[in-house]
Design an enzyme around this catalytic site. Sequence first.
Site, short mmCIF file in Angstrom:
data_model
loop_
_atom_site.label_atom_id
_atom_site.label_comp_id
_atom_site.label_asym_id
_atom_site.label_seq_id
_atom_site.Cartn_x
_atom_site.Cartn_y
_atom_site.Cartn_z
N GLU A 123 -12.29 0.60 -9.62
CA GLU A 123 -12.03 -0.46 -10.78
C GLU A 123 -13.24 -0.34 -11.84
O GLU A 123 -12.73 -0.65 -13.05
CB GLU A 123 -11.73 -1.64 -10.26
CG GLU A 123 -10.34 -2.01 -9.44
CD GLU A 123 -10.54 -1.40 -8.01
OE1 GLU A 123 -9.41 -1.24 -7.33
OE2 GLU A 123 -11.63 -1.04 -7.43
N ASP A 176 -4.61 -9.68 -8.61
CA ASP A 176 -4.70 -8.68 -9.64
C ASP A 176 -3.89 -7.91 -10.28
O ASP A 176 -3.52 -7.89 -11.36
CB ASP A 176 -6.17 -7.67 -9.07
CG ASP A 176 -5.71 -7.01 -7.59
OD1 ASP A 176 -4.58 -7.31 -7.05
OD2 ASP A 176 -6.61 -6.24 -7.23
N THR A 180 -1.20 1.10 -10.66
CA THR A 180 -2.58 0.67 -10.26
C THR A 180 -3.44 1.43 -9.28
O THR A 180 -4.45 1.11 -9.22
CB THR A 180 -2.20 -0.65 -9.63
OG1 THR A 180 -3.54 -1.60 -9.24
CG2 THR A 180 -1.69 -0.56 -8.19
N GLU A 226 0.97 -1.23 0.08
CA GLU A 226 0.04 0.03 -0.07
C GLU A 226 0.92 1.27 0.04
O GLU A 226 0.61 2.25 -0.66
CB GLU A 226 -0.87 0.12 1.17
CG GLU A 226 -2.02 -1.17 1.44
CD GLU A 226 -2.97 -1.10 0.18
OE1 GLU A 226 -3.06 0.10 -0.44
OE2 GLU A 226 -3.90 -1.77 0.14
N GLU A 248 -18.73 -5.97 -2.44
CA GLU A 248 -17.17 -6.60 -2.45
C GLU A 248 -17.04 -7.66 -2.97
O GLU A 248 -16.04 -8.33 -3.41
CB GLU A 248 -16.85 -6.44 -0.90
CG GLU A 248 -16.14 -5.16 -0.43
CD GLU A 248 -15.03 -4.83 -1.05
OE1 GLU A 248 -13.83 -5.04 -0.43
OE2 GLU A 248 -14.71 -4.55 -2.22
#
Length: 795
Positions: free
Chosen positions: A347, A235, A433, A88, A329
């Site tokens: 996304e 992902d 991302t 993160e 989710e």
Amino acid sequence: MFDHAYQNYMDHAYPADELMPLTCRGRVRGLEPSRGDVDDALGKFSLTLIDTLDTLVLLNKTTEFEAAVRRVLSDVRLDNDIVVSVFETNIRVLGGLLGGHSMAVMLKDKGEHMQWYQDELLHMAKDLGLRLLPAFNTSSGLPYPRVNLRFGVRGPETRTGTETDTCTACAGTMILEFAALSRFTGDPVFEIHARRALDFLWEKRQRNSNLVGTTINIHSGEWVRRDSGVGAGIDSYYEYLLKAYILLGDDLFLERFNIHYASIMKYISQPPLLLDVHIHKPLLPARTWMDSLLAFFPGLQVLKGDIRPAIETHEMLYQVTKKHNFLPEAFTTDFRVHWAQHPLRPEFAESTYFLYKATGDPYYLEAGRTILDNLNRFARVPCGFAAMKDVRTGSHEDRMDSFFLAEMFKYLFLLFADAEDLPFDVEDYVFTTEAHLLPLSLSTAPHFNEELDDSNFDWTCPNTRLLFPDPAFPRNLREPIRSAVDKSCPRPPPYRYVEPGMGRPPLRAQDFMANNVEHLELLRRMGVSLIHLKDGRVQLVQHATQAVSAVAAEDGVRFMQEMMELSSQQQKEQLPPRAIQIVSHPFLGRVVLTAGPAQFGIDLSKSSTGVRGFVTVAEPYSGCTEITNAEYVQGHIALLQRGQCMFAEKARHIQKAGAIGGIVIDDNEGSSSDTAPLFQMAGDGRSTDDITMPLLFLFHKEGNILLEALKEYREAEVLLSDKARDRGVTLLPHTPPSLLEPVSLFHASLFRRLITSVPPEEEGDTDSSSQSVDELLADWREDLEAFQQMEKDEL
């Protein structure tokens, strides 16, 4: 919308890492109840501001950008004794600093702004990169998942270095930021470590399926979780392989991506679905639901040039979004909610933008309008935008992640912007991302001597005019998917056969009764045995070899799968959450609290309007004896405190006093729906048919929001329902026109006592009742442990 979110962060949260939009204050790690791994993104480095820097430039807010950069340089400190997520921190903070540096250099080169800039953000980025590097000190080269910003890993006070596992995305999503840092600074050490981690993951792929698992041991390289998909946990590993080729020009990354992609399309992609499989048995599904993070994948397919499956999967996601207002989710293969939260993830907007760029089809502008409308209708609150606690009820969570500002508004603005609206050409950049902008001018690729197999390359990009000679082509792809989602009530599979000698179709799980002799015989023929446990439950076990035939054994497998899904569905249906929506001024329906239901009284899910009324604190507050202020409770919704007697008894007392509904507030100070599982109020063991009004349960934190609103404004009107209704004026037919003006901010004082322990009936000296942070954390620990255990069970 961006101004509303950003200004509320700056006014009420900065320099904290994130804004808490319901309580109008900053989220400071250690001062709020822990949310587990989610809090590893917070490092006391003004996360949201850094994550938002390049968004300001893209949205033509150059003056604000310049001011924000000066603030970052003067206020932000990276030398914090705090343990953060390597993943993160890399994508949000390092990426944010590099994106901000890229924008600053671009503006400086134009000669109008940032003329004072001397690569200060880049120096901060290098400082942060050096603080992350100790995480890579492993024999495999895979980074530890966490690092201490001040002490690194394995130092005397680091509180790190004990982890053994990391997710594939966590280790494989470093190359863009680390390589960009190396290219910008001329120091190769960062790119070398990121490449080493990618090389190790590639070597550990399952060689037969060419898939990777979700979790890997960072020391041995053994797969800990062997399920494989394109969503959570994996992902951005795939995303970064393709984008690393684009940014760095290294053919090796494209070769690896294409090999992985062929396997994804062979095993995981079942258009329009993307379903996890086992890496060693890729024809075997690993689960029957999908998570929302896979919504990025159609956008990646556009980048790859594979438009048809991108259209199909996006359409499925769009229909699920229209069905539930937001992507849950997780959702099942028949498009029901599996996990109900929605933390404002971007996304789906990202893929919508890329598909519009590829096709020019205005259909995707309508999809973007749906995203915008739902954010404004359901997530916008006076102090920002609040994540959805439950998409079924519309209830909120006190959360606005930094990625909402970093990504959502970038992609939505780009979707609707004309070329002249943009201050620079985005085609000169690659999006990380986290949607940070890194210039393609970095792509001075090093030379490699390895021989590459040209058969794995697809060098050509699609020509959209050739792809869509018929304007109806994309629409023809979408129509059957829309029908499938719209009609997605679960149905039993079609009857296939009648087994010889049986004369009837196979036994279905929903029909099974454990005391039915005929059913037990059918189980035996399918190789399924039934075991009675000591606690009264029964356990089913199948041994395919004991079935009377291969067909019967196949039916046994299907029966077991149906039984597991049925059991899971029944467990989730036992606790349907409810919504308490504050509809009076100044809230105007924009604040929604997650409430637990009661097993008695009116079932709000069967009421089209819900129950609406002003709230009044009952006396006694416990509601365990006859109500003494019945004249105030009559026609109102009574507020009660948990404890001292049964819930049904409280309901009977306020109903006798004339209440039209009741709200029970938890007496366990510090409890919150953010950190505790949903609570359901049970009856008292006897008939509760006499209770004819609804009773809902609020945890302490949400209850205090309601009590504070009542104190601040002297009256508060709420709507009790199964899910929140449309926000705004439609909720307020009797409100004077003067009160219908939009409210831009909460009064910060409204929630000034959320972390104090002042009971509603005790006015006066608040200081004597205040609790220290340590005491609050101690009170919350028990609930947190229960919540964490629940998460483990769910996983």
